[in-house]
Each structure stands twice: as structure tokens, then as C-alpha cells.
Design a protein around this motif. Structure first.
Motif, PDB file in Angstrom:
ATOM      1  N   THR A 102     -12.348   0.472   6.849  1.00 60.67           N
ATOM      2  CA  THR A 102     -11.274   0.723   6.236  1.00 60.67           C
ATOM      3  C   THR A 102     -10.432  -0.686   5.893  1.00 60.67           C
ATOM      4  O   THR A 102     -10.671  -1.678   6.866  1.00 60.67           O
ATOM      5  N   SER A 142      -4.080   7.023   5.731  1.00 58.08           N
ATOM      6  CA  SER A 142      -3.200   6.888   4.685  1.00 58.08           C
ATOM      7  C   SER A 142      -1.839   6.422   4.981  1.00 58.08           C
ATOM      8  O   SER A 142      -1.357   5.672   4.259  1.00 58.08           O
ATOM      9  N   GLU A 145      -2.281   2.641   5.994  1.00 53.61           N
ATOM     10  CA  GLU A 145      -2.134   1.651   4.615  1.00 53.61           C
ATOM     11  C   GLU A 145      -0.744   1.704   4.091  1.00 53.61           C
ATOM     12  O   GLU A 145      -0.513   0.462   3.765  1.00 53.61           O
ATOM     13  N   ARG A 146      -0.366   2.737   3.849  1.00 57.22           N
ATOM     14  CA  ARG A 146       1.163   2.716   3.229  1.00 57.22           C
ATOM     15  C   ARG A 146       2.078   2.071   4.047  1.00 57.22           C
ATOM     16  O   ARG A 146       3.043   1.239   3.194  1.00 57.22           O
ATOM     17  N   ARG A 149       1.573  -1.660   2.979  1.00 57.16           N
ATOM     18  CA  ARG A 149       2.078  -1.910   1.606  1.00 57.16           C
ATOM     19  C   ARG A 149       3.479  -2.093   1.653  1.00 57.16           C
ATOM     20  O   ARG A 149       4.060  -2.983   1.088  1.00 57.16           O
ATOM     21  N   THR A 179      -0.709  -3.775  -3.248  1.00 58.26           N
ATOM     22  CA  THR A 179      -1.467  -2.377  -3.665  1.00 58.26           C
ATOM     23  C   THR A 179      -2.804  -2.321  -2.808  1.00 58.26           C
ATOM     24  O   THR A 179      -2.911  -3.077  -1.998  1.00 58.26           O
ATOM     25  N   ARG A 180      -3.361  -1.213  -3.037  1.00 66.01           N
ATOM     26  CA  ARG A 180      -4.775  -0.679  -2.245  1.00 66.01           C
ATOM     27  C   ARG A 180      -5.719  -2.036  -2.589  1.00 66.01           C
ATOM     28  O   ARG A 180      -6.417  -2.407  -1.635  1.00 66.01           O
ATOM     29  N   SER A 181      -5.540  -2.336  -3.930  1.00 71.18           N
ATOM     30  CA  SER A 181      -6.789  -3.493  -4.193  1.00 71.18           C
ATOM     31  C   SER A 181      -6.426  -4.814  -3.679  1.00 71.18           C
ATOM     32  O   SER A 181      -7.311  -5.568  -3.386  1.00 71.18           O
TER      33      SER A 181
END
Length: 484
Positions: A102, A142, A145-146, A149, A179-181
């Protein structure tokens, strides 16, 4: 060791223990349960194969040498790339089996590699710090990762300051929004700039972010427990970046737990309205809360909450639009908001002695669920047709289409499956095997009218809808002096 596996999932410590056991490296302590994991199991498999060769009837030396020849032909391919972001892209392109790597894994690897370079021999200490961070956030990727961000988006301006150059016209060299990217690229630059400082800052922020995840263990934050749980229940996670900013900078902003509680309740009111009216749209929420942070950054005290209220009011749907949605087929519009609103109405009259946890789970399902008083099924029972439409099936169908999902026809029940399509009186008077009321006479104030009436009609649905809508409008106001 020439091959150094990842620290993740005890891979490196297990591998080191295997090498120690066979005398390749000096003795080391084995991690707990190492023998049950894949590295030891693989080692034991090959060890058993070699023992079979030694104990077999064939030429033992030839068997061993043939096996060694196969091992010697095995290749390890090393691919070097310019950055961890490129490594992630490459890995995702090549990997089609096993555990996916990840973005958070890559950020961790980059961070620990950098710290090992700047402070040799202290990687274990910083690995412990990283694990404390993940302990605050939990195992859900999730959520992890949030958080990363939200951390960048909340503190974007100070994080970008060291990267700004006089000849660079970009306000945010790291990026305008995480962002995720672009998450890996952002954190790779931060780590290269000052890995130790950013790890400590992120860990401290993660400890406060845990409050939004209902992982609070400090009594000092107890007043925030209920509003933050409600913010999660109403799907208000986009506002966590604002709450994180306020929690981290609470002293500089001159706000205390009471004011933070007020702001959290205000956000709950905002999301009840937003999630029912879809105003503002989902795509605008991150930038809304980032812009709000910009507005409150230089404020202090009561001005912080007042400014946040004004910012939310400016983008929210009007009271007329909100009321229109509440008066319509609200269950069909948004079942999640409907359940939250019904639970909030029921909780208003509860005391400490009469408190019932309407959000209790059994397995993965709520114990208390939405109950349609006038049933919603295609086959309307004859006794309901007689009560609602004087025996006219067609009329009953028409009434069902217009009224079954209205707020006035809905309530909360802990025994929904036991009520189903039963008659109104059976639903009202239902008891369990111990004689407890589990129907509409279950003691919830939300069901007070249902507990005393003898029948149910469209006129009563409309009247109850008006009553409940008025209560919801008052409860979740953005303009009043007190939130719900």
C-alpha cells in the motif's frame, strides 16, 4: 545479512531468527509465534526435502549437488527506481499475487530508510513510533490513508513553507490538495526534508485523530465522545480534517473542549442537512473544510466557532429545501440519514437511567432498525387494506406509494423482524417471551403516539410527519444558539 526483508509482518525478524538458528549470523531472540509464520514454514519444508535426500537410497552426494545446482540457478532481480512513488507504480504493475503493497507501506519504508541514514542504529526506535501511530489509527487501511490525506490538507500551508522559493509562483509546491494519487509524492518530499520532525508531528496528530475513531481513552476528552460518534454515524468523515486542525491547534486558537464539542455538534447538524439535500456536493467538501481552516487560522476564542458556523451556512441548502426533503419520501431518499434522525429524536427524551443504545450491533447488523408502520411490501395484508383504504386494494396501493416512506410512517424497533406485516394492534402490543414490550409500547418517546392509538391512517401519517419534521428542523438548526 545480504538479503534484508521488510520489517512489515515480522518478515525481517523471522528471517534473522532462521539465519541465527542455523549459525549463519550470531544468536538473536526469536519473535513470538515465528514458527507459525511463512518464513519458518518454508525453511522447514526445504529442510525436510534435504533430509529426504540424505536419507534416501540414491547417491546422496549427487542428490544434494543436483539440488544445489537448482538453487544456484535461481535469480533475484533488483530494479532500481528514482523514487518511492515510482516503486509503487512499478510494484502495482508487476504484483498480481500475495499481499498488496500500500501507499502507507511505501511511506513507512521511505521514512525508516531515511531515518536509518540520518540516525544509524535507531530504526527500531522509530519503528516503534510508527507502530504507535498505527495503533491510534487501527488496522483499516482506508482509515490510515484518509488520515494521511487529512493531515496534509489540514496543515498544508505550514507544510509547504520550507519548499517555497522566491522564483516559484506556486503557492503550494507540494500540491494544492492531497489525493490518493499524489499521497506518496507529497510525503516523500516531507520525509526528505525532515523525517524525524514529521514523524513526531504525524504521530501526535494521529493520537488526536483517534478521537474521531472512537478510540479515546482519556477522560479529558469525554465531552467529545457522543458528538464525534454521531459525526461518524452521519457520515461526516470529510470534516475530520477540520476537527484535526482544531484539536492540534486548540491552544493557539484559544478554544477548549466545550467549544470543540459545540463545533462537532454543529458539524453533525451540517451533515444531516447536507446528506439529505446533497448540498454542497461531495466533490466540494474537502476544499470547503480546507478553506474554513484558512478562515479560522488567525482567529481565537468564540470567533472560531462563529466563523465555522457562517462558512457552513453559506454553502448549505435553505431551510425550505431541507424541510421539503424531510416531508417527502425520506427513507427512499437516504435511509442512513433517516435512521440517524429517528435515533436522535428517540434519544432526546432519554435519561441516564432510561438510556438505550440504539446503535448496538449484533454481528454486522444493527439491533434497532427502521420499522415501517404501514408495511412497505408488495403484498399488502388484507387487514391493512381494510384499515388504510376501507378494503380498496387499488387505493391502498396508491396510498402506500405516496406515504409508506414518509417520516410519519417510520419508527425505530429492536424487533423489526418480529413485527413485519402484522396488524397495527399486534405491532403495538407485541411482547417477548419474558413479557417485555417489544412493539410500539417499548417506552421510546418516539412511539408515544403509536402506543396509545387504536388504528393507523394516512391522515395520521401526515400529521405525525408534520410533527416530526418540525422537531428535526429545530434539532438540527444551523442558525440557533444551540445545536442538537
Amino acid at each position: 545479512m545480504r538479503v534484508i526483508p521488510q520489517i512489515q509482518n515480522n518478515n525481517q525478524s523471522d528471517y534473522r531468527t532462521v539465519l541465527s538458528d542455523v549459525g549463519v549470523i550470531s544468536q538473536c531472540d526469536a519473535p513470538a509465534y515465528a514458527g507459525n509464520r511463512k518464513i519458518f514454514r518454508a525453511f522447514r519444508y526445504f529442510q525436510a526435502r534435504i533430509e529426504e535426500m540424505v536419507e534416501g537410497e540414491n547417491d546422496r552426494l549427487a542428490s544434494i549437488m543436483a539440488f544445489l545446482d537448482k538453487v544456484s540457478q535461481a535469480c533475484l532481480v533488483k530494479i532500481e527506481v528514482a523514487s518511492h512513488a515510482d516503486a509503487y507504480t512499478l510494484f502495482e504493475s508487476l504484483n498480481n499475487r500475495g499481499m498488496p503493497l500500500t501507499a502507507i507501506d511505501l511511506i513507512k519504508n521511505k521514512l525508516l530508510a531515511r531515518l536509518e541514514t540520518t540516525e544509524p542504529g535507531k530504526v527500531d526506535h522509530y519503528f516503534d513510533v510508527w507502530n504507535k501511530l498505527l495503533g491510534y489509527l487501527g488496522d483499516d487501511y482506508s482509515v490510515q490513508e484518509r488520515f494521511f490525506r487529512h493531515y496534509y490538507n489540514a496543515f498544508k500551508d505550514p507544510l509547504n513553507v520550507p519548499f517555497r522559493k522566491d522564483d516559484d509562483k506556486r503557492k503550494d509546491p507540494l500540491g494544492p490538495v492531497a489525493t490518493r494519487s499524489n499521497l506518496i509524492q507529497i510525503y516523500e518530499k516531507l520525509i526528505n526534508q525532515d523525517a524525524k520532525h514529521h514523524l513526531q508531528a504525524i504521530r501526535s496528530a494521529g493520537q488526536l485523530y483517534a478521537l474521531m475513531l472512537a478510540r479515546n481513552t482519556d477522560e479529558a476528552w469525554a465531552p467529545l465522545d457522543k458528538p464525534l460518534k454521531d459525526l461518524d454515524r452521519i457520515q461526516g468523515a470529510p470534516s475530520y480534517l477540520l476537527m484535526l486542525y482544531l484539536l492540534v491547534r486548540r491552544e493557539a486558537l484559544g478554544i477548549d473542549v466545550t467549544q470543540l464539542e459545540e463545533i462537532a455538534r454543529l458539524l453533525v447538524c451540517f451533515f444531516v442537512r447536507r446528506n439529505l439535500t446533497d448540498t454542497p456536493p461531495t466533490r466540494d467538501l474537502t476544499r470547503l473544510f480546507m478553506a474554513t481552516i484558512d478562515k479560522v487560522a488567525a482567529l481565537s476564542g468564540t470567533a472560531v466557532a462563529k466563523t465555522i458556523r457562517n462558512e457552513l451556512l453559506a454553502v448549505s441548502a435553505s431551510d425550505e429545501t431541507f424541510r421539503s426533503k424531510l416531508e417527502g419520501a425520506i427513507y427512499e431518499e437516504n435511509a442512513g440519514v433517516t435512521r440517524f434522525v429517528l435515533c436522535a429524536l428517540a434519544e432526546q427524551s432519554m435519561t441516564k437511567e432510561t438510556w438505550v443504545d440504539l446503535w448496538k450491533y449484533e454481528g454486522k447488523l444493527f439491533v434497532w432498525t427502521i420499522e415501517h408502520i404501514f408495511p412497505q411490501g408488495d403484498n399488502i395484508p388484507a387487514f391493512w387494506v381494510a384499515m388504510i383504504a376501507d378494503g380498496d386494494v387499488k387505493k391502498a396501493k396508491a396510498m402506500q406509494e405516496t406515504h409508506v416512506h414518509k417520516l410519519g410512517n417510520l419508527t425505530i424497533s429492536g424487533f423489526n423482524s418480529a413485527l413485519g406485516n402484522k396488524s397495527f394492534k399486534e405491532k403495538r402490543d407485541r411482547t417477548d417471551s419474558n413479557g417485555r414490550n417489544v412493539g410500539y409500547r417499548n417506552g421510546l418517546r418516539l412511539n408515544a403516539e403509536l402506543a396509545t392509538t387504536e388504528a393507523w391512517s394516512v391522515k395520521q401519517i401526515d400529521a405525525r410527519t408534520t410533527t416530526l419534521v418540525d422537531q428535526v428542523m429545530s434539532l438540527f438548526t444551523l442558525t440557533g444558539t444551540k445545536a442538537y
